[in-house]
Structures are given as C-alpha cells and as structure tokens.
Design a protein around this motif. Structure first.
Motif, PDB file in Angstrom:
ATOM      1  N   UNK A 634       0.846  -1.194   0.000  1.00 10.55           N
ATOM      2  CA  UNK A 634       0.000   0.000   0.000  1.00 10.55           C
ATOM      3  C   UNK A 634       0.885   1.249   0.000  1.00 10.55           C
ATOM      4  N   UNK A 635       0.584   2.200  -0.864  1.00 12.04           N
ATOM      5  CA  UNK A 635       1.412   3.401  -0.988  1.00 12.04           C
ATOM      6  C   UNK A 635       1.405   4.250   0.273  1.00 12.04           C
ATOM      7  N   UNK A 636       0.374   4.131   1.089  1.00 12.91           N
ATOM      8  CA  UNK A 636       0.287   4.946   2.312  1.00 12.91           C
ATOM      9  C   UNK A 636       0.899   4.253   3.515  1.00 12.91           C
ATOM     10  N   UNK A 637       0.615   2.933   3.638  1.00 16.00           N
ATOM     11  CA  UNK A 637       1.050   2.222   4.843  1.00 16.00           C
ATOM     12  C   UNK A 637       2.285   1.348   4.627  1.00 16.00           C
ATOM     13  N   UNK A 638       2.654   1.135   3.347  1.00 14.36           N
ATOM     14  CA  UNK A 638       3.765   0.231   3.002  1.00 14.36           C
ATOM     15  C   UNK A 638       3.520  -1.184   3.511  1.00 14.36           C
ATOM     16  N   UNK A 639       2.241  -1.541   3.623  1.00 13.01           N
ATOM     17  CA  UNK A 639       1.869  -2.874   4.078  1.00 13.01           C
ATOM     18  C   UNK A 639       1.137  -3.610   2.951  1.00 13.01           C
ATOM     19  N   UNK A 640       1.306  -4.943   2.865  1.00  9.74           N
ATOM     20  CA  UNK A 640       0.547  -5.713   1.882  1.00  9.74           C
ATOM     21  C   UNK A 640      -0.865  -5.983   2.389  1.00  9.74           C
ATOM     22  N   UNK A 641      -1.750  -6.338   1.498  1.00  9.80           N
ATOM     23  CA  UNK A 641      -3.113  -6.749   1.836  1.00  9.80           C
ATOM     24  C   UNK A 641      -3.352  -8.109   1.184  1.00  9.80           C
ATOM     25  N   UNK A 642      -3.105  -9.162   1.965  1.00  3.76           N
ATOM     26  CA  UNK A 642      -3.145 -10.524   1.440  1.00  3.76           C
ATOM     27  C   UNK A 642      -4.195 -11.360   2.147  1.00  3.76           C
ATOM     28  N   UNK A 643      -4.813 -12.268   1.390  1.00  3.00           N
ATOM     29  CA  UNK A 643      -5.724 -13.271   1.930  1.00  3.00           C
ATOM     30  C   UNK A 643      -5.150 -14.645   1.608  1.00  3.00           C
ATOM     31  N   UNK A 644      -5.341 -15.612   2.506  1.00  2.00           N
ATOM     32  CA  UNK A 644      -4.833 -16.967   2.280  1.00  2.00           C
ATOM     33  C   UNK A 644      -5.928 -17.988   2.556  1.00  2.00           C
ATOM     34  N   UNK A 645      -5.801 -19.128   1.890  1.00  5.52           N
ATOM     35  CA  UNK A 645      -6.726 -20.239   2.093  1.00  5.52           C
ATOM     36  C   UNK A 645      -5.965 -21.537   1.897  1.00  5.52           C
ATOM     37  N   UNK A 646      -6.375 -22.585   2.592  1.00  2.00           N
ATOM     38  CA  UNK A 646      -5.769 -23.908   2.481  1.00  2.00           C
ATOM     39  C   UNK A 646      -6.842 -24.883   1.997  1.00  2.00           C
ATOM     40  N   UNK A 647      -6.466 -25.752   1.070  1.00  2.00           N
ATOM     41  CA  UNK A 647      -7.405 -26.731   0.525  1.00  2.00           C
ATOM     42  C   UNK A 647      -6.744 -28.100   0.452  1.00  2.00           C
ATOM     43  N   UNK A 648      -7.565 -29.138   0.616  1.00  6.60           N
ATOM     44  CA  UNK A 648      -7.099 -30.511   0.485  1.00  6.60           C
ATOM     45  C   UNK A 648      -7.854 -31.187  -0.656  1.00  6.60           C
ATOM     46  N   UNK A 649      -7.113 -31.937  -1.463  1.00  4.67           N
ATOM     47  CA  UNK A 649      -7.713 -32.684  -2.562  1.00  4.67           C
ATOM     48  C   UNK A 649      -7.308 -34.149  -2.445  1.00  4.67           C
ATOM     49  N   UNK A 650      -8.274 -35.026  -2.691  1.00  4.27           N
ATOM     50  CA  UNK A 650      -7.995 -36.466  -2.732  1.00  4.27           C
ATOM     51  C   UNK A 650      -8.404 -36.988  -4.104  1.00  4.27           C
ATOM     52  N   UNK A 651      -7.430 -37.540  -4.820  1.00  5.28           N
ATOM     53  CA  UNK A 651      -7.684 -38.051  -6.170  1.00  5.28           C
ATOM     54  C   UNK A 651      -8.340 -36.998  -7.048  1.00  5.28           C
ATOM     55  N   UNK A 652      -7.902 -35.750  -6.902  1.00  4.32           N
ATOM     56  CA  UNK A 652      -8.378 -34.673  -7.748  1.00  4.32           C
ATOM     57  C   UNK A 652      -9.654 -34.002  -7.292  1.00  4.32           C
ATOM     58  N   UNK A 653     -10.284 -34.479  -6.219  1.00  2.00           N
ATOM     59  CA  UNK A 653     -11.535 -33.904  -5.734  1.00  2.00           C
ATOM     60  C   UNK A 653     -11.297 -33.190  -4.404  1.00  2.00           C
ATOM     61  N   UNK A 654     -11.876 -32.001  -4.260  1.00  4.78           N
ATOM     62  CA  UNK A 654     -11.694 -31.228  -3.035  1.00  4.78           C
ATOM     63  C   UNK A 654     -12.450 -31.879  -1.879  1.00  4.78           C
ATOM     64  N   UNK A 655     -11.738 -32.079  -0.750  1.00  3.43           N
ATOM     65  CA  UNK A 655     -12.360 -32.673   0.438  1.00  3.43           C
ATOM     66  C   UNK A 655     -12.335 -31.716   1.631  1.00  3.43           C
ATOM     67  N   UNK A 656     -11.620 -30.597   1.499  1.00  2.00           N
ATOM     68  CA  UNK A 656     -11.572 -29.622   2.592  1.00  2.00           C
ATOM     69  C   UNK A 656     -11.067 -28.293   2.042  1.00  2.00           C
ATOM     70  N   UNK A 657     -11.616 -27.197   2.569  1.00  3.26           N
ATOM     71  CA  UNK A 657     -11.039 -25.886   2.284  1.00  3.26           C
ATOM     72  C   UNK A 657     -11.337 -24.956   3.444  1.00  3.26           C
ATOM     73  N   UNK A 658     -10.414 -24.058   3.682  1.00  3.56           N
ATOM     74  CA  UNK A 658     -10.614 -23.045   4.716  1.00  3.56           C
ATOM     75  C   UNK A 658     -11.042 -21.748   4.048  1.00  3.56           C
ATOM     76  N   UNK A 659     -11.844 -20.972   4.729  1.00  2.11           N
ATOM     77  CA  UNK A 659     -12.256 -19.682   4.179  1.00  2.11           C
ATOM     78  C   UNK A 659     -11.055 -18.743   4.105  1.00  2.11           C
ATOM     79  N   UNK A 660     -11.002 -17.890   3.087  1.00  2.00           N
ATOM     80  CA  UNK A 660      -9.885 -16.937   2.995  1.00  2.00           C
ATOM     81  C   UNK A 660      -9.830 -16.040   4.231  1.00  2.00           C
ATOM     82  N   UNK A 661      -8.638 -15.860   4.741  1.00  2.00           N
ATOM     83  CA  UNK A 661      -8.459 -15.000   5.905  1.00  2.00           C
ATOM     84  C   UNK A 661      -7.239 -14.120   5.702  1.00  2.00           C
ATOM     85  N   UNK A 662      -7.216 -12.938   6.333  1.00  2.00           N
ATOM     86  CA  UNK A 662      -6.081 -12.019   6.155  1.00  2.00           C
ATOM     87  C   UNK A 662      -4.787 -12.629   6.678  1.00  2.00           C
ATOM     88  N   UNK A 663      -3.714 -12.315   5.988  1.00  2.00           N
ATOM     89  CA  UNK A 663      -2.396 -12.784   6.388  1.00  2.00           C
ATOM     90  C   UNK A 663      -1.723 -11.704   7.217  1.00  2.00           C
TER      91      UNK A 663
END
Length: 718
Positions: A634-663
């Motif tokens: 950010x040009x004012x705060x010199x801080x990033x604004x990031x969101x992260x999420x974790x997901x699990x896949x088994x044999x190509x199919x999603x079995x778990x995901x976490x909602x995006x949250x700020x880093x």
C-alpha cells in the motif's frame, strides 16, 4: 558437465529392445489398421482374411497377432473457473515402467512450417488433448522443429510438464510459411510476387517491388532461386528434427507415433520436383517403418478461402496472367496449397498413418489421430532370398501391399522399405556408467533402489532463485559390507540433472558418498533410509525437469526419480509463491505456529512423516510453510493486503477448504519475502489415499489475474 552432455546426446541411438516392426533377412513384419465403411475399427480378423504382397508377389503370412487397446478412461472435461479462482492441483504423475506403456506419442509442432494462426490452433488442440483425452499408459512428449534438443527425457506422464511445454510454443519468424497461411495477391503492375501459401514469399517477399530496367527478369529469377534455397533449407531443418526424434523413439515401447502439426512440406516448388526434400522424406519414412513409428500429419489451417479475398490488391484478378506465363494468380495460389500438402500426406501414407485436414476444430483432428492408435494387426512373413542387398548391390525400394479379403473393409499399413537389412545392435548399455547415463535421460524409472525426489522452488537471500531438493534413498536395497571394526559400509553415487523446457541440460552434478554405521545406526538406516539435500541456483525462469539417479557401484543397482517444477519470473514484480515444506508436526512447531501446547501425539516419531517422504497417518497434525514473494504494498502504509486459504484434494476432488483469511505480517522484517506457516490436523474423516495440499494467496492490491497464485504439494495418508 560437457562429458555428461555428450554422452546423453549419443544415447538415443542405442536400441536395447528390438523394434515392433522388423525388416531383416529372417522376417518382415508390418502393422495394419482395419476399419469398416463407417470408420469403426474391425478387431475380429484372422490371418487368412489378409493378403500381403511384396513387389506385387503374394507372401505367405507366418506371424499374425492383434494388439488390443486397454479400456479407455474418459476424464472429466475441464470446467471454466470463476474470476479470482484457481484450478485444482494436478494429480501426481505416475512414473511408468516400460511394460505399462500402451501408447508413446510425440506431439510435434512444426514451427518452421506454420503460420501465426495455425500455431495458436495447434496449441489449443494439444491443451485439450492433455486435459481431456490423454489416457493412463500414455507416454507423451511435446516438441518443436525449431529446436532440436534432447528427446527421450521429454516423454512423460506428467500433465503439468506437458501443459508448460505447450504454453512455451510461440510463432517462429523463421517459418517457411509466413504470418498468414494464404498470402495476399498483388497486382503485377505494382509487385513482383503473386501469392504463395507454401513459401517464405507470403511473409517476407510478397511486398517487394520488382527491379527496374533490363536486369528485371534476371533479378526475379535470382530472387526466386534464393527463396527456393531458403525454403529447402528450412524444410531440411524440419526433416532433420523428425529423423532425430524417430531414432530416439526406436527403443521405446507401445504403439509409437509422431503427430506432426504442419501446413507445409512441399515436394514441388515453382512447378519442379524438390529432389532434395523428396530423398530425405523417403529416407525418413524408411527409418520410421524400421522403428515402428507411425506418422499422423495434422494440418491446422482449417477451411481456407482460396478464391479472391478482401485483402487481395485491386487489379489482382483471376484473368491477370502470371509473370511466368503459366498460371493465373488464383491458380498459382491453389497449386501452391496442393503442393504444400504433398509431403505431409506422403509421411502419413508411407508409415500407415493419416493425413488429417479440413476442420476448423483442430482438436477433432488430433482426437482422430489418437483414437486411430487403439488396436492394430501385426502381420509378418519371411522374405525371399535376394530381398536385402549384399556386397555392392544398389539400394532398392520394396513395395508392400496389404489387402483385406472381406468386402467393405479398408486397411492402412506401411507401404514399403529399402533393401537394407537390420544390423545387429547392442543389447543396451553395458557398463555401469552407461546404465547411469541411460537412467538419467530415460522416461522410465529405474527401481532397483527406491528413490524419491522432492524439489521446491525457493528464493535464497544469497544466491537468489534456486531449487531445494530432498532425495530420499531406501537403504535396504544398497550393498553393505561389514568392515573389520564391525561397522556397515556402503558406497553411493548420486547424479542430478536439470533440463530446461527445450530439453537442454541446464545444470548437472555428480557426487560419491560412503555410508558407515554401527549396528544401531545400521538398523535406523534400514528403517528410515537416507536423505540427501541439494541446493541448485537457477537464474532463469520457466519450466524445468529435475532428474536424479542413485547408483550402487558395488551392487551394480540403480534407482531414479524425476520431478517437474516451474520457476516464476520474479523480475516482473508479479505475486509468486515458493514451494511448500510439509512435514509431521512437533510439539515445538505446534506451539510456535498456534500458540498452544502440543500433546504427545504431536511428536514426529513416525519417520515417514518427514518432508522428503510425506507419509502421514489419520489423526496426525502436520505443519506447512512457504514464502509469499513480490506482494504489492500500500502506498500509504507500506503494508501488503493478502488473503490466504488452504485446501485438500484427494484423487483430484476437493475434500476440505478453509475460508480466505487475512495474512498477518506485523512481525515480518522483509515485506518482499513473507514467511507463512500453519498447522493442519488430518482428521479421521479423511480416507486413506493420495492427497494434495494447496495454498492460495490473493493480493487485494494487485490487478486482474495476477493478484491470485497457488502452490501445492502431494502426500499420502494411511
């Protein structure tokens, strides 16, 4: 490194196994594909249903079999993604052994013989094939005729590697075609060139003005000769790469084919036969027949408008004579179109393949080529004396004709061979060193020693972009000797190589190590194995293939492993992620990452839960860590604004995901390299099998698709 590279370039000439199609003094054996009137394959024929002739004389069939295609798997079509969403991680590629290969296919883009739009159509068709039509047991490579680097190491089952190779293909300005498949027609009063879809004139010479004065005719003739020489040279480049590829395919298993995307391989130029191209083409088809390789030529031009077009210059009408006095401009355009297809059709017909054209959907043509490689008949006969030349006899071409006696059926097979008998070839690498080099470039895994390779992209503060690799070796397959002091000793040689997208050797290393262990340590080695770590700086961005060979010089055993990795271009300033380090959690790690005390179950006592193997158990906690690179500030705060999420896949199919949250980055000292870590519990609800952990990061300050990136790593759950 130079010695290793030279040995690798020489190795594809070796043929450890006899080719499927043999042509020697004892047996001539060809393959044949039979279809009914509706184009469906016919699979129930017997030897007596065929007739085979050599030079017009009927031969007695002595060998006959039908090679059937295994059951097909229809992958789910790729579903479009919403804006800001990322694709699921690719399933872990299986390293095949030779007996598991059904089809070996080389997808070759003749960028020396394609116009701009044709290159794009070929790329789209290949991507669709990899995503939706590639079958288990398919060993595939993507190559370009504009580059002639390594062959064998390009074959893979890894769809990520194939997609990356396809995405790297671009229009080649050295093409003998030009920008457009159909050149613009010019009024003879203002330009000397009147079109040509098969030569460099369409892209380079078409707009040149004729020379004035008495030397005009001589200038035109000289220019024409120069263009013919240039086209012949570029066509030779295409045929040279194809010949090198066929030689590399010779020892490969399965139904071997080259699917060539090209729109120009002319056997005629300016109404004259191109003898040089013709001879090289005939030699190539003979080599392909001896090597058991079928050519499928795919013309990606689609349905071409060969009449007058809007962009043709006013005055270039159908009744304007050609300067050479032979053809009108439109007739010349049609003639050159027909000439451009002759070599491509010859390649396919002579090797028993198909020349596919006339569709604006190139993926349909590619699908036909792939489907044609299902089942086929192998028909053999013993040639009569004198078929193969001896002494100073002249080279002669023998015609082969295969006919099906049952009415209403059509058969395709190879059309002939030269009277050169197969020479006796070496049965494969003899020395231990030759076996090591062969294992390093072979698409098949050597499994006498269990080897697992894990390679992660990283950004090192000192050396910059690099690859951190963990090489796990199963010590149970090593040859240990007991020394006089009672310790157990084993010698290990490790060779690693990194190949770039074009198949060239980018970096290699060799090392020799000695393991010595007392009885207790020896037992630990038998249970846990050995882990080597390797750091390799890589200054260039792009896709890379990493290979490792572990050899036991005393026991003469080998093990190999391969991994594909993409190095992002950090210089463009776009968001990027390092590789993910994944391992069983310790109490200290859990406390550091979560602020909570870890229990006894968090102790990493399970040896296979380390980052090199990643075998976990249900109920176990695992830690993951990675770096976020080039986050916008950010040009004012010199801080990033990031969101992260974790997901699990088994044999190509999603079995778990976490909602995006700020880093949170408050504790980070360097905003350009943000360390991220977390803990994940693999609960009892997760079934045993192969999994992939995917992390997704969104940069809210970045624009468009550049603001979201993902990274993944595979693991197994027991």
């Amino acid at each position: 490194m130079a010695v290793l590279a030279a040995a690798m370039l020489a190795l594809p000439q070796q043929s450890p196994d006899a080719p499927i199609i043999r042509m020697n003094v004892e047996l001539v054996q060809v393959d044949a594909v039979v279809h009914d009137g509706k184009g469906k394959p016919v699979t129930d024929l017997r030897a007596e249903d065929f007739e085979i002739k050599q030079d017009g004389k009927v031969q007695r069939i002595t060998n006959f079999t039908y090679v059937a295609e295994p059951g097909r798997v229809n992958p789910e079509p790729v579903v479009g993604r919403a804006k800001g969403e990322v694709a699921a991680p690719a399933e872990k590629a299986k390293e095949l052994i030779a007996g598991e290969v059904h089809r070996t296919m080389a997808l070759v883009v003749d960028d020396l013989g394609l116009a701009f739009e044709s290159v794009l159509r070929a790329k789209e068709a290949m991507l669709k094939f990899v995503d939706e039509q590639m079958q288990p047991g398919d060993l595939v490579a993507v190559l370009r005729t504009g580059q002639s680097a390594g062959t064998l190491q390009r074959f893979t089952t890894d769809k990520r590697q194939l997609r990356a190779a396809i995405q790297q293909i671009k229009f080649n300005f050295r093409t003998r075609v030009g920008i457009d498949s159909v050149a613009r027609l010019y009024d003879e009063r203002s330009a000397s060139e009147l079109g040509g879809g098969s030569g460099g004139r369409s892209g380079r010479g078409a707009a040149q003005q004729p020379a004035a004065g008495a030397n005009e005719a001589h200038t035109k003739e000289s220019q024409e000769q120069a263009e013919n020489r240039e086209r012949d040279h570029i066509a030779s480049g295409t045929l040279g790469v194809l010949r090198y590829l066929v030689q590399g395919l010779r020892p490969m298993p399965g139904r071997k084919s080259v699917i060539l995307f090209s729109e120009n391989l002319a056997l005629r130029q300016n109404d004259l036969n191109n003898i040089g191209v013709w001879d090289r083409l005939r030699s190539l088809t003979d080599l392909a027949n001896r090597s058991g390789v079928v050519f499928y030529s795919v013309d990606p031009r689609g349905l071409l408008p060969l009449g007058l077009r809007a962009e043709d210059q006013a005055g270039a009408e159908i009744n304007v004579p050609n300067p050479r006095g032979r053809l009108s401009p439109l007739d010349a355009r049609r003639q050159e179109f027909n000439d451009s297809r002759m070599g491509l059709n010859f390649l396919a017909v002579e090797t028993g393949g198909l020349h596919l054209e006339g569709s604006n959907d190139v993926s349909v043509l590619l699908g036909k080529a792939a489907e044609d490689q299902g089942g086929y008949y192998l028909i053999g006969y013993h040639p009569e004396a004198g078929t193969f030349r001896g002494g100073n006899e002249k080279t002669r071409y023998h015609d082969i004709q295969v006919r099906v006696k049952r009415a209403g059926l059509r058969v395709r097979s190879r059309n002939g061979f030269y009277n050169e008998a197969e020479t006796v070839r070496a049965a494969g690498p003899k020395t231990h060193g030759e076996r090591v080099v062969n294992a390093l470039i072979s698409p098949f895994a050597a499994n006498e020693i269990g080897v697992r390779l894990t390679s992660l992209f990283d950004l090192d503060a000192a050396s910059g972009p690099s690859v951190f690799s963990m090489l796990h070796i199963d010590a149970r397959n090593l040859h240990f000797v007991v020394e006089p002091d009672g310790r157990h000793k084993a010698a290990i040689d490790v060779v690693t190589a990194t190949f770039g997208e074009d198949g060239r050797l980018a970096e290699s290393r060799t090392g020799s190590f000695t393991l010595r262990a007392n009885d207790a340590r020896y037992q630990r080695l038998m249970e846990d194995g050995v882990i080597f770590t390797i750091a390799q700086p890589l200054k260039e961005a792009g896709p890379f293939q990493l290979r490792a060979v572990v050899s036991d010089p005393e026991g003469q055993k080998l093990g190999s492993a391969t991994q594909f990795i993409e190095i992002p271009n950090l210089k463009d300033g776009h968001l990027a992620l390092s590789g993910i380090m994944l391992m069983a959690a310790t109490s200290e790690a859990v406390q550091k990452l979560t602020g909570r005390e870890g229990g006894d179950e968090d102790q990493a006592q399970y040896s296979e839960g380390n980052a090199a193997i990643r075998h976990f158990r249900r109920g176990q906690k695992v830690t993951y860590g990675y770096k976020v690179l080039n986050a916008s500030l950010d040009s004012r705060t010199s801080e990033p604004q990031l969101l992260t999420s974790v997901r699990l896949y088994r044999d190509g199919l999603e079995v778990f995901h976490s909602d995006p949250k700020p880093l949170g980055v408050a504790a980070a000292k360097d905003r350009s390299k943000l360390m991220v870590g977390g803990v994940l519990q693999l609960g009892q609800q997760f079934q045993p099998g192969d999994y992939a952990l995917q992390v997704v990061v969104w940069d809210k300050l970045a624009k468009g698709a550049r603001g979201v990136v993902s990274q993944s790593i595979d693991f197994e759950l027991e």
